[in-house]
Design a protein around this motif. Sequence first.
Motif, short mmCIF file in Angstrom:
data_model
loop_
_atom_site.label_atom_id
_atom_site.label_comp_id
_atom_site.label_asym_id
_atom_site.label_seq_id
_atom_site.Cartn_x
_atom_site.Cartn_y
_atom_site.Cartn_z
N ASP A 2 0.96 -1.30 0.04
CA ASP A 2 0.04 0.11 0.22
C ASP A 2 0.84 1.40 0.02
O ASP A 2 0.78 2.14 -0.51
N ASN A 3 1.66 1.27 0.89
CA ASN A 3 2.44 2.62 1.08
C ASN A 3 3.62 2.74 -0.04
O ASN A 3 4.90 2.61 0.74
N THR A 476 -1.56 10.00 0.61
CA THR A 476 -1.23 8.94 1.23
C THR A 476 -0.85 7.63 0.37
O THR A 476 0.09 6.86 0.93
N TYR A 477 -1.47 7.66 -0.62
CA TYR A 477 -0.81 6.25 -1.50
C TYR A 477 -0.43 6.48 -3.03
O TYR A 477 -0.14 7.70 -3.31
N GLN A 532 -12.28 0.42 1.16
CA GLN A 532 -11.01 0.35 2.32
C GLN A 532 -10.30 1.84 2.19
O GLN A 532 -10.07 2.16 3.26
N THR A 535 -12.65 4.10 4.37
CA THR A 535 -12.54 3.48 5.89
C THR A 535 -11.16 3.88 6.66
O THR A 535 -11.24 4.71 7.48
N GLU A 536 -9.87 4.08 5.58
CA GLU A 536 -8.99 4.43 6.29
C GLU A 536 -8.64 5.96 6.54
O GLU A 536 -8.11 6.47 7.49
N TRP A 537 -9.31 6.60 5.64
CA TRP A 537 -9.47 8.07 5.57
C TRP A 537 -10.21 8.46 6.78
O TRP A 537 -9.90 9.26 7.57
N ALA A 539 -11.02 6.79 9.50
CA ALA A 539 -10.23 6.63 10.74
C ALA A 539 -8.92 7.46 10.93
O ALA A 539 -8.77 7.92 12.21
N SER A 540 -8.33 8.26 9.84
CA SER A 540 -7.36 9.18 10.14
C SER A 540 -7.83 10.45 10.65
O SER A 540 -7.01 11.22 11.00
#
Length: 542
Positions: A2-3, A476-477, A532, A535-537, A539-540
């Motif tokens: 991912d990163n 981010t990605y 996904q 969801t990560e966004w 959470a951030s």
Amino acid sequence: MDNLKDSPTDKELSRLSPFELKNRIIAVANEKVKSDANTLLNAGRGNPNWIATAARDAFFAFGQFAMNESRLDFSMPEGIAGVPQKDGISVRFETWMRHNSSSPGVDFLRAAYEYCLVELSADADDLIAEWAGGIIGHHYPTPPRILEYTQRISRRFLDWALCSGNPPQDVTFDLFAVEGSTAGMCYAFDVLKNNFLLNRGDSIAIMVPVFTPYLEIPHLDEFDYDVLSIRADGMDANGLHTWQYNPDDILKLKDPKYKMLFVTNPSNPPSYAIDDATVDALREVVKANPNLMILTDDVYGTFVPGYRSLIADLPFNAMSCYSFSKYYGATGWRIALTAVADDNVFDRLIANLPDDKKALLNARYQSLTLDVPALKFIDRMVAESRLIALNHTAGLSTPQQIQMSFFALGSLLDKDGAYHTRMIRLIHDRYDALWKNFGFEMPADPLRADYYSEIDIMVWARKLHGQEFADYIDATYSPLSVVFRLASETGCVVLNGDGFEGPRWSIRVSLANLNEADYVRLGRNIRMILDQFATEWQASKK
């Protein structure tokens, strides 16, 4: 993976052609498939998972007739036979068809034979002798450029396939049968360079996104062209890509510094035919820049009803390459046609070269003819395909040319369009399965070929969650995160669209090589990856 952002691995991978990067993506997907005992879905390369049956049945049936003809000449018990003889061969063929009327492919052969006699005024013995000798493959292709009846049949086929049944008046297309469109592309670059029509450092234009070799070849040292990318960046009122071009960008080609335009039409990806506004702009361009040369790669045109190639509308300036590989499920056959009008800009430019260049070309081609200036551009292409000295052995193999003729005849005999309609529906259904399960129903577009689909993740990120979410993904990605996460988590393979000079965050999905149910799974999995990210966004932000 991912990163990948700012990592050396990402920077290295982003320099690879998507087709080379594909092998790494498949390796990642295979690991997922092994661990889950699932099935890998490879939508990376556009190799069709269908075949056209009628023309193949005819090919293999006619092969048996040709073998009988060879043994009729002479036959030895050690497995040696003669070759088909022309005298009376059509009568023997008609008798053979009567005796084998129930065999697969014979009805097709009868209809094809009658079509050629009636519509092409073919000499019966000449036609069947060409087919029989050609399918046996006992002789060099003669003429090297294309067999006589292969050319007659193919001209009629191109009238339908590339000119929507309405070819330009008073224009005859000279054809060169080549080993797939990739060979046609290579021969075109070579003949243009070796005849001083394109020189190192010349300015050219490429309509993008585009099949990657058109991006890579111009930058090779032997070419080193100055490239203008004309982008299909049109958007509609709903913020969706139309994958069309801004006419103002096309009109830049009025500048005579631009020597050539390369276009894949319909595009690869996103698989859209160019619209009337683009064609009209190109008409304006060639009025102002009459020496502009155009190479149009038309392989996907047969997937768009009523398709017209630029050789139909700009025959003087355009050269076409059409491959039979996709529509007929024949990538392994390696058969294609390069078409140039009998009166064309390429021959005119060669005739107007300065005397020193003409002298060099006279020396280059002197082994072929006593009258080099009269040597057509397309015949120079044939010669260049075999380094000139081997011109007498040039040409597409004769069995390939006979299968090409049968494919073409299949479309000419398809008067009610049954194959054409069903083929278009087959890939349209796959397109709908992909997009509906991604979560969207795309508007109909008569210019859409649907052989590929290009999904711009940024467009759908904005539509689902707004610009803030899109900015988060971009910061981010890496764009490669989508293709690698899709492979590692779902076992699905797609290619990165930016490798085709598409939008940076786009992915390219082939709709040719999987079944409709597979695109249901693929569409859902692409949406899952986007969800996904969401969801990560979320959470951030907590």
